[in-house]
Design a protein around this motif. Sequence first.
Motif, PDB file in Angstrom:
ATOM      1  N   LYS A 650       0.851  -1.188   0.000  1.00 39.46           N
ATOM      2  CA  LYS A 650       0.000   0.000   0.000  1.00 39.46           C
ATOM      3  C   LYS A 650       0.892   1.244   0.000  1.00 39.46           C
ATOM      4  CE  LYS A 650      -3.654  -0.135   2.580  1.00 39.46           C
ATOM      5  NZ  LYS A 650      -4.524  -0.213   3.774  1.00 39.46           N
ATOM      6  N   VAL A 651       0.731   2.044  -1.040  1.00 45.38           N
ATOM      7  CA  VAL A 651       1.548   3.241  -1.214  1.00 45.38           C
ATOM      8  C   VAL A 651       0.648   4.466  -1.143  1.00 45.38           C
ATOM      9  CG1 VAL A 651       3.104   4.484  -2.754  1.00 45.38           C
ATOM     10  CG2 VAL A 651       3.215   1.983  -2.620  1.00 45.38           C
ATOM     11  N   CYS A 669       1.786   7.906  -9.421  1.00 49.02           N
ATOM     12  CA  CYS A 669       0.943   7.406 -10.505  1.00 49.02           C
ATOM     13  C   CYS A 669       1.678   6.366 -11.336  1.00 49.02           C
ATOM     14  CB  CYS A 669       0.496   8.568 -11.388  1.00 49.02           C
ATOM     15  SG  CYS A 669      -0.661   9.693 -10.577  1.00 49.02           S
ATOM     16  N   GLY A 670       3.016   6.524 -11.450  1.00 51.74           N
ATOM     17  CA  GLY A 670       3.800   5.488 -12.115  1.00 51.74           C
ATOM     18  C   GLY A 670       3.755   4.182 -11.355  1.00 51.74           C
ATOM     19  N   MET A 671       3.779   4.260 -10.013  1.00 46.29           N
ATOM     20  CA  MET A 671       3.656   3.052  -9.199  1.00 46.29           C
ATOM     21  C   MET A 671       2.293   2.394  -9.372  1.00 46.29           C
ATOM     22  SD  MET A 671       5.445   4.136  -5.592  1.00 46.29           S
ATOM     23  CE  MET A 671       7.186   4.545  -5.491  1.00 46.29           C
ATOM     24  N   ALA A 672       1.253   3.218  -9.586  1.00 49.19           N
ATOM     25  CA  ALA A 672      -0.094   2.678  -9.724  1.00 49.19           C
ATOM     26  C   ALA A 672      -0.234   1.790 -10.950  1.00 49.19           C
ATOM     27  CB  ALA A 672      -1.106   3.819  -9.782  1.00 49.19           C
ATOM     28  N   SER A 678      -1.084  -0.850  -4.543  1.00 47.97           N
ATOM     29  CA  SER A 678      -2.361  -0.175  -4.319  1.00 47.97           C
ATOM     30  C   SER A 678      -2.059   1.251  -3.882  1.00 47.97           C
ATOM     31  CB  SER A 678      -3.175  -0.894  -3.237  1.00 47.97           C
ATOM     32  OG  SER A 678      -4.349  -0.169  -2.923  1.00 47.97           O
ATOM     33  N   LEU A 679      -2.499   2.237  -4.686  1.00 51.76           N
ATOM     34  CA  LEU A 679      -2.133   3.636  -4.461  1.00 51.76           C
ATOM     35  C   LEU A 679      -3.279   4.418  -3.848  1.00 51.76           C
ATOM     36  CD1 LEU A 679      -0.039   5.936  -4.920  1.00 51.76           C
ATOM     37  CD2 LEU A 679      -1.161   6.349  -7.121  1.00 51.76           C
ATOM     38  N   THR A 680      -2.923   5.249  -2.893  1.00 51.64           N
ATOM     39  CA  THR A 680      -3.858   6.204  -2.301  1.00 51.64           C
ATOM     40  C   THR A 680      -3.255   7.598  -2.390  1.00 51.64           C
ATOM     41  OG1 THR A 680      -4.715   4.559  -0.734  1.00 51.64           O
ATOM     42  CG2 THR A 680      -5.097   6.889  -0.213  1.00 51.64           C
ATOM     43  N   ALA A 706      -9.396   1.483 -10.711  1.00 51.30           N
ATOM     44  CA  ALA A 706     -10.582   1.396  -9.854  1.00 51.30           C
ATOM     45  C   ALA A 706     -10.226   1.057  -8.420  1.00 51.30           C
ATOM     46  CB  ALA A 706     -11.546   0.350 -10.432  1.00 51.30           C
ATOM     47  N   GLU A 707      -9.155   0.248  -8.234  1.00 51.04           N
ATOM     48  CA  GLU A 707      -8.779  -0.145  -6.877  1.00 51.04           C
ATOM     49  C   GLU A 707      -7.970   0.920  -6.151  1.00 51.04           C
ATOM     50  OE1 GLU A 707      -5.865  -2.073  -9.789  1.00 51.04           O
ATOM     51  OE2 GLU A 707      -8.046  -1.805  -9.596  1.00 51.04           O
ATOM     52  N   ASP A 708      -7.533   1.934  -6.889  1.00 56.21           N
ATOM     53  CA  ASP A 708      -6.809   3.033  -6.256  1.00 56.21           C
ATOM     54  C   ASP A 708      -7.799   4.019  -5.642  1.00 56.21           C
ATOM     55  OD1 ASP A 708      -4.370   1.934  -7.064  1.00 56.21           O
ATOM     56  OD2 ASP A 708      -4.489   2.923  -9.020  1.00 56.21           O
TER      57      ASP A 708
END
Length: 797
Positions: A650-651, A669-672, A678-680, A706-708
Amino acid sequence: MSLNITNIKTSSDGAWQGDNPLNSAFPLLILQTILVLFITRSLAFLLRPLRQPRVIAEILGGILLGPSALGRNKQIFHLVFPSWSTPILESVASIGLLFFLFLVGLELDLASIRQSSRRAFCIALAGISLPFLFAAAVSFILRRSGFDDEVPYGQLLLFLGVSLSITAFPVLARILAELKLLTTQVGQTAMAAAAFNDVVAWILLALAVALAGPSGPSSGPLVSVWILASGLGFVAFMLVVVRRVMEWIAKKCSSPAPERAFADEAYICLTLAGVMASGFMTDLIGIHAIFGAFVFGLTIPKGGEFAGRVMKRIEDFVTGLLLPLYFASSGLKTDVAKIQGAEAWGLLAVVISTACAGKILGTFAVAMMCMMPARESLALGVLMNTKGLVELIVLNIGREKKVLNDEMFAILVLMALFTTFMTTPTVMAIYKPSQTTRRRSHELQDTSQPELRILACIHSSRNVPSLINLIDATTSAAAKPTLHLFAIHLVELTDRSSSIMMVQRARRNGLPFINCFTIPGTRRAASSPNNYQIAASFESYCHASRVTVHHSTAISALHSMHEDICHVAEDKRASVIILPFHKQWTMSSGRGCGGEGDGNDDEGVENVGNGWRVVNRRVLETATCSVAVFVDRGFSGGGLDSPEEAAAKKVCVLFFGGADDREALKIGCGMAENPAVSLTVIRFLGDSCDESDEAVLSEAKVNLAAEDEYIEKKVAAKKVVEELVSIVRGKGFQLVVVGRNGAKIGDMEEHQADNPELGTVGDILLASTATGTSLLVIQHHDGKEMKGKESVGECSV
């Protein structure tokens, strides 16, 4: 009050009983040691801006303590250095010298000398031969000027020849590292030639001592022959028999047996006893004891862990405490006032001129014949003219053997001091490879470069798993084939002998860096067991992914380490530099690496040194690309490619506004794009909004999966810090990405950062978050301010 030297006691009864501690041997030795250390360290600090090696300060300190300066006040001089204390001081200093020469032998690798190029061999030969010819001329001048006629001409020629032709290998290595020349053609050639020169010089010194040794009823040519024959037999025995014994000991100490700890202690004690025994044997033969210690150092295998372990046990005590006493004892014999009259000062000028001319001209001529450029050839000649401790050893032995009188001894000491002092400024004036390399890197900077290029710095093998996890998280599978990771193992260069061993093994320092491997299957060059683990880890990463890794080792003093990092970033056209934080965390209990927890996990913190903190700050100030400071608090757990760990990665990106926060958001956003992340994104709303911020945020909302998750928060001004810490703790993020100089809102402006390199948000999270959450602090650099202002990122020497 006269003192009867036959009644000298080891320790005093104390001042309360009317006893003067300075009339006792041990208290006086303590006072002398403190005075020597204070003088030499103070001079080393004063000479540091001039980039002078510490040996200059130690020689100067010894001269200042002798009759040239302190000795002019007879009362103080006889109080601190009475004549009866001289044998005691010299005996302790000789112990230090004995072990230092053992370390010098441990530094020299005979295998690397045998593998030296023909060019290095020819240059070393010329650097020895021509000074010897000049020494013959100086010896003739000395005879004509009325020098001691009782000294045989052959002995005088040998001692003068060795003193004029010698190159101080340890001093030269540190000067090359300081000037960032170790991986240049000049540096590589100088190191190889100096190593060969060192071995030849010791052989010639042993020959000179053997010829000068006989003085008494048993003296004669036959005695000298016996001394030489016995010396050759001793060397043969050491290199054939003792060498095999030491190889067996080194293997035993490298085995993983349970009783290894006890065996290590026993074998190291045996090795130290071997140093003393070897010195005793050569002294018994009639050659100086230091020659035996030097040869014993050559017998110890340079690979493996044993040599490094022996060095760690003795080098600080020997080089830091005992060796300065040798310079002090030499200084007590050096009286500059002995050089009197125009003829004596003229002789000094002749000696300095011939010493410089012999080394520089001989090296320059042969280097030009070997098709080296003129500037490089001249710089090589100046470097090969470096003197040092070995020069003082030669001169002291010559004085002991009555080959050199007080006047000639002082002249040659000043010659050694002058030639070593001139090396650094002269080379800096005539040879600056970094400027050429930097201009080339700027020319290449304008070319289009589709690959992603990351420069990552590491302190030890402990940084590697977290770094690999971070790189995996930052890049998607599609981007990995175009990713070039330049990983640099940062190693501090000190005055320790172990630093010189690292220099010899790695030879990957300076400008430019040279890769140990670039693609899977290429050669591996490890300078130590730790470096071997690092190289092996990155090579495994090459095989497991499609990332191209270039691994290298930087061995530099901390005050100039940022220059190496900045230059490589420019030369390799890196888009971002990743720096490790100066503290490392180890998780001992609780949830491990950033999962949900109560915040009471037990963390151990190791500070690798505030010097590295200064390195990070200087890189942030001078880098010509974006910089990220990585605070690893457990990001190495698991692998990003495993399904079990995918849900746990989780980032979080914290956004307040500004160029650094926009860069942090782009990295997030690159990590996403990586399915294992999973980006927040949490945006804290302030009183004003920037059009650039809104544009980047709008693009991020569209690209998030969608999961971000994207969250906007409006927080009361007095509760921003509290809410910030609460969010990070409650969500259980494993990595938080923030900008270093983002906008400050609310009570964030009142926060005084203890770690300015992390910025306000990073410092708050580091101080307040008691979980295993790692931090990635981003400083953006667009390169616009560099146009017309190249000096900001200049890393030239």
